[in-house]
Design a protein around this motif. Structure first.
Motif, PDB file in Angstrom:
ATOM      1  N   CYS A 169      30.880  27.426 -35.600  1.00 21.52           N
ATOM      2  CA  CYS A 169      29.827  28.064 -34.793  1.00 21.52           C
ATOM      3  C   CYS A 169      29.932  29.579 -34.919  1.00 21.52           C
ATOM      4  CB  CYS A 169      29.961  27.670 -33.321  1.00 21.52           C
ATOM      5  SG  CYS A 169      29.916  25.902 -33.003  1.00 21.52           S
ATOM      6  N   ASN A 170      28.892  30.252 -34.469  1.00 19.36           N
ATOM      7  CA  ASN A 170      28.886  31.708 -34.474  1.00 19.36           C
ATOM      8  C   ASN A 170      29.517  32.257 -33.206  1.00 19.36           C
ATOM      9  OD1 ASN A 170      27.545  32.051 -36.968  1.00 19.36           O
ATOM     10  ND2 ASN A 170      25.560  31.706 -35.988  1.00 19.36           N
ATOM     11  N   LEU A 171      30.126  33.426 -33.344  1.00 20.71           N
ATOM     12  CA  LEU A 171      30.651  34.176 -32.204  1.00 20.71           C
ATOM     13  C   LEU A 171      29.691  35.329 -31.957  1.00 20.71           C
ATOM     14  CD1 LEU A 171      32.928  34.629 -30.144  1.00 20.71           C
ATOM     15  CD2 LEU A 171      34.158  35.926 -31.885  1.00 20.71           C
ATOM     16  N   TYR A 172      28.912  35.232 -30.867  1.00 20.64           N
ATOM     17  CA  TYR A 172      27.852  36.191 -30.584  1.00 20.64           C
ATOM     18  C   TYR A 172      28.376  37.335 -29.725  1.00 20.64           C
ATOM     19  CZ  TYR A 172      24.709  32.515 -32.235  1.00 20.64           C
ATOM     20  OH  TYR A 172      24.083  31.572 -32.991  1.00 20.64           O
ATOM     21  N   GLU A 173      27.883  38.533 -30.042  1.00 21.18           N
ATOM     22  CA  GLU A 173      28.320  39.710 -29.292  1.00 21.18           C
ATOM     23  C   GLU A 173      27.351  40.030 -28.153  1.00 21.18           C
ATOM     24  OE1 GLU A 173      30.296  43.135 -31.139  1.00 21.18           O
ATOM     25  OE2 GLU A 173      29.569  42.310 -33.038  1.00 21.18           O
ATOM     26  N   PHE A 194      21.815  33.435 -28.599  1.00 22.96           N
ATOM     27  CA  PHE A 194      22.628  32.316 -29.044  1.00 22.96           C
ATOM     28  C   PHE A 194      21.837  31.292 -29.860  1.00 22.96           C
ATOM     29  CE2 PHE A 194      25.861  32.595 -25.278  1.00 22.96           C
ATOM     30  CZ  PHE A 194      26.131  33.902 -25.640  1.00 22.96           C
ATOM     31  N   ALA A 195      20.511  31.244 -29.665  1.00 24.49           N
ATOM     32  CA  ALA A 195      19.702  30.278 -30.404  1.00 24.49           C
ATOM     33  C   ALA A 195      19.362  30.772 -31.801  1.00 24.49           C
ATOM     34  CB  ALA A 195      18.411  29.971 -29.642  1.00 24.49           C
ATOM     35  N   GLY A 196      19.598  32.064 -32.063  1.00 20.02           N
ATOM     36  CA  GLY A 196      19.259  32.635 -33.358  1.00 20.02           C
ATOM     37  C   GLY A 196      20.439  32.639 -34.310  1.00 20.02           C
ATOM     38  N   ALA A 197      20.187  33.155 -35.497  1.00 17.33           N
ATOM     39  CA  ALA A 197      21.240  33.291 -36.495  1.00 17.33           C
ATOM     40  C   ALA A 197      21.982  34.583 -36.215  1.00 17.33           C
ATOM     41  CB  ALA A 197      20.633  33.317 -37.895  1.00 17.33           C
ATOM     42  N   SER A 198      23.266  34.485 -35.935  1.00 12.98           N
ATOM     43  CA  SER A 198      24.052  35.664 -35.606  1.00 12.98           C
ATOM     44  C   SER A 198      24.012  36.673 -36.746  1.00 12.98           C
ATOM     45  CB  SER A 198      25.509  35.249 -35.331  1.00 12.98           C
ATOM     46  OG  SER A 198      26.323  36.383 -35.133  1.00 12.98           O
ATOM     47  N   GLN A 199      23.869  37.941 -36.377  1.00 19.16           N
ATOM     48  CA  GLN A 199      23.905  39.018 -37.352  1.00 19.16           C
ATOM     49  C   GLN A 199      25.208  39.774 -37.165  1.00 19.16           C
ATOM     50  OE1 GLN A 199      21.678  39.796 -39.843  1.00 19.16           O
ATOM     51  NE2 GLN A 199      23.217  41.271 -40.486  1.00 19.16           N
ATOM     52  N   ALA A 200      26.087  39.704 -38.163  1.00 22.97           N
ATOM     53  CA  ALA A 200      27.411  40.314 -38.034  1.00 22.97           C
ATOM     54  C   ALA A 200      27.311  41.777 -37.636  1.00 22.97           C
ATOM     55  CB  ALA A 200      28.183  40.175 -39.342  1.00 22.97           C
TER      56      ALA A 200
END
Length: 621
Positions: free
Chosen positions: A349-353, A369-375
């Motif tokens: 999973c993604n770790l969202y900031e 959280f529903a989107g594609a995380s952008q680093a």
């Protein structure tokens, strides 16, 4: 009741559609924090609100309260505070993360205003906060084998006559003269109504949160009910919170991350909050057992500050089934990309900031959280709020809006922005007609996403060249041997400052100084940002919520410099060097020379005068 999850927000266009479909008032009819709990009870009274883990043992029977029970506790505590303090009392508390802490916080905001206190502060600072906030009631944890909260509470009562002391302690704890037992007093109050009429609401002050670190007298930031509700609502909407979610609670409840992002927003959505011990991820057993507990309690949203997440990601899964996890969340400090990458490897999973600030009721921007995380991005501003990146004006004020990709100062406006500090003299340069100057550096991309570039006060300025320490830290965190990196400026007589980097290593890792310099030169694009020195340490100092505490590191760097100057240039290896923050130039360097070196004092004064710190030299008696 709040309406925020009829469709998930994934893009800026969807965020704008969400805002255009209804006004904030239509989406968020709640007018007080008490309304949040009333609404959750109306929807699902038997839903678990809080699960409290104490030890994390596999056979532990956790304490659970449902929403109906939590609402009853909040009403009882509000009634208790009113009976003890009269109308609109100021209620301070020094408590770790407990169910009783939630009852205290939300009950205090209902009856009057809460003053959450970092119990790690020194007594002098706590006393100043109690006086500045006009708190007449203090709720504190009773005697504890490790924490000294109770000793501080008793000392504060002696310092502040008229302070009413309420003790949270297990049943059967011997009574203490002039101390009110929390549970006994709570039981004496009704749970189905308020005895004093309407709760605080709208623009009433709900709380004063202190900010400013662990030294000096922190400032008190006013939070209104509307501000907290707007921030909590925005977080729930951007996080796509669902009533069947289970959120790990690891942030302390004297901090906005624990109270708003992982507190009020969770309750607004009717979720379950899994409190991972009174000390959160500062408790070693919680770190070592994190993934087992996530699996055992079927957590869907997991999180903590970046340093804590880095620590738990070093712990193997050992077969733990964490398939229920749908996202990770981190905030309170910038996320090193290496930690985000490792999170994806471990969880899938993604770790969202999340980006927040006490002065904005705890939340400013969310990577949805529903989107594609952008680093590297903290996403977009909360619904119905605005964030702009602005240039420094020649007068020291915020200037025009920056172009895409241009680094500037982040400014915030919206109903979640605090009306100001309790002492209005602190407002200058920070609050201006509803606009908050965060003091944080950032920039936006072509999609309007916000990226953080550190604190303006953390910039390393080398011969007029501004160096973002985050660039150094992210590059060094990519090294296989490095667990944590923190870059600061070390005083330099020619350049003003030179970048240096403190590092902790992964267990069992070894790395040479030459390897570190080679890695820096390969991965840091700006030559002036290549660290002058690397210092491998056992631990990097962090605040009580896990942020790297850079003032202490700047002091360490200056002390190393001065000790080297005295030893190598003046043959005084035994001189005592002590550095502290403050003075007219930001750092105070106290040097105590041995009596035999008294004649060298003028030469040493001259040598240290070229550095950007205030040097004070004395001779040992």
């Amino acid at each position: 009741m709040a309406t925020f999850n009829e469709f998930p927000i994934r893009t800026l266009d969807e965020l704008r559609q969400f805002e255009a479909a209804m006004t904030l008032e239509q989406r968020l009819p709640e007018r007080s924090v008490l309304d949040v709990f009333i609404g959750s009870v109306a929807r699902q009274p038997e839903r678990t609100a809080v699960t409290m883990i104490m030890t994390g043992a596999p056979d532990e029977q956790p304490r659970r309260v449902n929403y109906a029970q939590l609402l009853g506790m909040v009403r009882r505590s509000a009634n208790m505070f009113h009976s003890l303090g009269g109308p609109r009392p100021g209620v301070a508390y020094m408590l770790p993360s407990l169910i009783e802490t939630h009852a205290t916080l939300w009950g205090a905001e209902t009856a009057g205003y809460a003053v959450p206190i970092n119990f790690l502060l020194q007594i002098e600072h706590i006393a100043a906060l109690l006086e500045a906030s006009d708190s007449r009631i203090l709720v504190a944890l009773g005697p504890h084998p490790v924490l000294d909260i109770w000793q501080k509470a008793l000392a504060l009562r002696e310092r502040l006559p008229g302070l009413t002391l309420i003790r949270v302690a297990p049943p059967g704890t011997p009574a203490v003269e002039r101390v009110i037992d929390f549970h006994t007093a709570l039981a004496a109050q009704p749970e189905d109504h308020l005895v004093f009429g309407e709760p605080g609401k709208d623009d009433d002050v709900a709380a004063y949160f202190h900010t400013g670190g662990t030294t000096g007298t922190p400032k008190l930031v006013a939070h209104t009910h509307r501000g907290q509700l707007t921030a909590a609502f925005g977080g729930a909407a951007m996080g796509n919170y669902r009533s069947d979610d289970v959120f790990t609670g690891t942030f302390p409840l004297f901090h906005v991350a624990g109270t708003i992002a992982c507190g009020l927003g969770v309750f607004l959505a009717g979720m379950e909050l899994l409190v991972m011990s009174p000390g959160g991820l500062r408790t070693p057993a919680m770190v070592q057992g994190f993934w087992r507990l996530v699996a055992q309690y079927k957590a869907t949203l997991v999180g903590g500050v970046p340093t804590s997440m880095g620590a738990v990601l070093e712990v193997p899964l050992d077969g733990a089934d964490i398939s229920a996890v749908r996202a990770g969340v981190t905030g309170a400090a910038l996320l090193p990309p290496a930690v985000g990458n490792r999170f994806r490897q471990v969880t899938g999973c993604n770790l969202y900031e999340v980006y927040g600030m006490t002065e904005a009721s705890g939340l400013i921007a969310y990577d949805p959280f529903a989107g594609a995380s952008q680093a590297g991005s903290v996403g977009w501003a909360l619904p119905y709020t605005r964030v702009e990146v602005r240039r420094f004006g020649t007068d020291g004020q915020l200037g025009e809006v920056c172009k895409r990709g241009e680094v500037g100062v982040v400014s915030v406006s919206g109903p979640h922005v605090s009306p100001g500090y309790r002492n209005p003299s602190h407002d200058a340069g920070i609050f201006d007609n509803g606009v908050l100057n965060t003091g944080d550096l950032g920039y936006t991309d072509e999609q309007g996403r916000l990226y953080m570039a550190g604190r303006s006060k953390d910039l390393i300025i080398r011969s007029g060249h501004n160096i973002d320490p985050v660039m150094i830290e992210n590059a060094m965190a990519e090294h296989a041997a490095v667990a944590l990196a923190a870059a600061v400026g070390m005083p330099d007589g020619y350049a003003g400052e030179l970048p240096v980097c403190f590092l902790t290593l992964r267990p069992g890792a070894l790395v040479s100084d030459a390897e570190l310099h080679a890695h820096a030169q390969q991965h840091i694009g700006e030559r002036p940002a290549w660290p002058k020195h690397f210092y491998i340490v056992d631990a990097i100092p962090v605040t009580s919520v896990g942020k790297i505490f850079k003032p202490e590191l700047r002091c360490h760097a200056a002390a190393r410099l001065v000790s080297t100057v005295l030893s190598e240039e003046h043959q005084l290896p035994n001189a005592l060097v002590e550095v502290s923050a403050g003075g007219t130039r930001g750092l105070i360097v106290n040097v105590t020379l041995p009596a035999t070196a008294a004649s060298a004092m003028p030469t040493i004064k001259q040598a240290l005068a070229s550095y950007l710190f205030e040097a004070r030299i004395a001779i040992a008696s």
